[in-house]
Design a protein around this motif. Structure first.
Motif, mmCIF file in Angstrom:
data_model
loop_
_atom_site.group_PDB
_atom_site.id
_atom_site.type_symbol
_atom_site.label_atom_id
_atom_site.label_comp_id
_atom_site.label_asym_id
_atom_site.label_seq_id
_atom_site.Cartn_x
_atom_site.Cartn_y
_atom_site.Cartn_z
ATOM 1 N N MET A 1 0.829 -1.201 0.000
ATOM 2 C CA MET A 1 0.000 0.000 0.000
ATOM 3 C C MET A 1 0.867 1.256 0.000
ATOM 4 O O MET A 1 0.572 2.221 -0.706
ATOM 5 N N GLN A 2 1.952 1.248 0.772
ATOM 6 C CA GLN A 2 2.874 2.392 0.804
ATOM 7 C C GLN A 2 3.525 2.596 -0.555
ATOM 8 O O GLN A 2 3.627 3.730 -1.034
ATOM 9 N N ILE A 3 3.988 1.518 -1.165
ATOM 10 C CA ILE A 3 4.634 1.609 -2.477
ATOM 11 C C ILE A 3 3.662 2.166 -3.513
ATOM 12 O O ILE A 3 4.003 3.072 -4.282
ATOM 13 N N LEU A 4 2.445 1.635 -3.542
ATOM 14 C CA LEU A 4 1.453 2.104 -4.509
ATOM 15 C C LEU A 4 1.065 3.552 -4.260
ATOM 16 O O LEU A 4 0.906 4.324 -5.205
ATOM 17 N N ALA A 5 0.926 3.933 -3.003
ATOM 18 C CA ALA A 5 0.605 5.331 -2.683
ATOM 19 C C ALA A 5 1.714 6.253 -3.195
ATOM 20 O O ALA A 5 1.439 7.328 -3.727
ATOM 21 N N GLY A 6 2.965 5.822 -3.050
ATOM 22 C CA GLY A 6 4.089 6.608 -3.542
ATOM 23 C C GLY A 6 4.090 6.764 -5.049
ATOM 24 O O GLY A 6 4.675 7.705 -5.594
ATOM 25 N N LYS A 7 3.427 5.851 -5.738
ATOM 26 C CA LYS A 7 3.316 5.909 -7.191
ATOM 27 C C LYS A 7 2.014 6.583 -7.633
ATOM 28 O O LYS A 7 1.694 6.620 -8.815
ATOM 29 N N GLY A 8 1.238 7.069 -6.649
ATOM 30 C CA GLY A 8 -0.013 7.751 -6.963
ATOM 31 C C GLY A 8 -1.159 6.818 -7.326
ATOM 32 O O GLY A 8 -2.130 7.247 -7.935
#
Length: 81
Positions: free
Chosen positions: A27-34
């Motif tokens: 979830m953190q990785i995806l959030a960082g990618k918008g």
């Protein structure tokens, strides 16, 4: 039915919070990618995954029937915002 995230925990390590940590990290990785919201799905009879997804904020959208060979299985689709 797929989703943005897939994860698996070896049976020897289940019940230790590893899947929850994996999903939170994804979830953190995806959030960082918008990328939001995130779609996560699991088999309707996979109680452990249901608990993990709901613990991480998953909201059930629907349960769909998916063909598997000559049968169908039910898949739960969750969105995490």
């Amino acid at each position: 039915v797929g989703g943005h995230v897939g994860y698996s925990t070896h049976p020897d390590y289940q019940g230790r919070g590893i899947a929850s940590r994996l999903l939170k990290f994804a979830m953190q990785i995806l959030a960082g990618k918008g990328i939001a919201p995130i779609l996560v799905s699991c088999a309707d009879d996979n109680i452990a995954s249901i608990v993990v997804i709901e613990k991480c904020g998953g909201v059930l959208e629907n349960i769909v029937n998916v063909p598997v060979g000559d049968k169908e299985k039910q898949v739960r689709r969750y969105w995490i915002r």
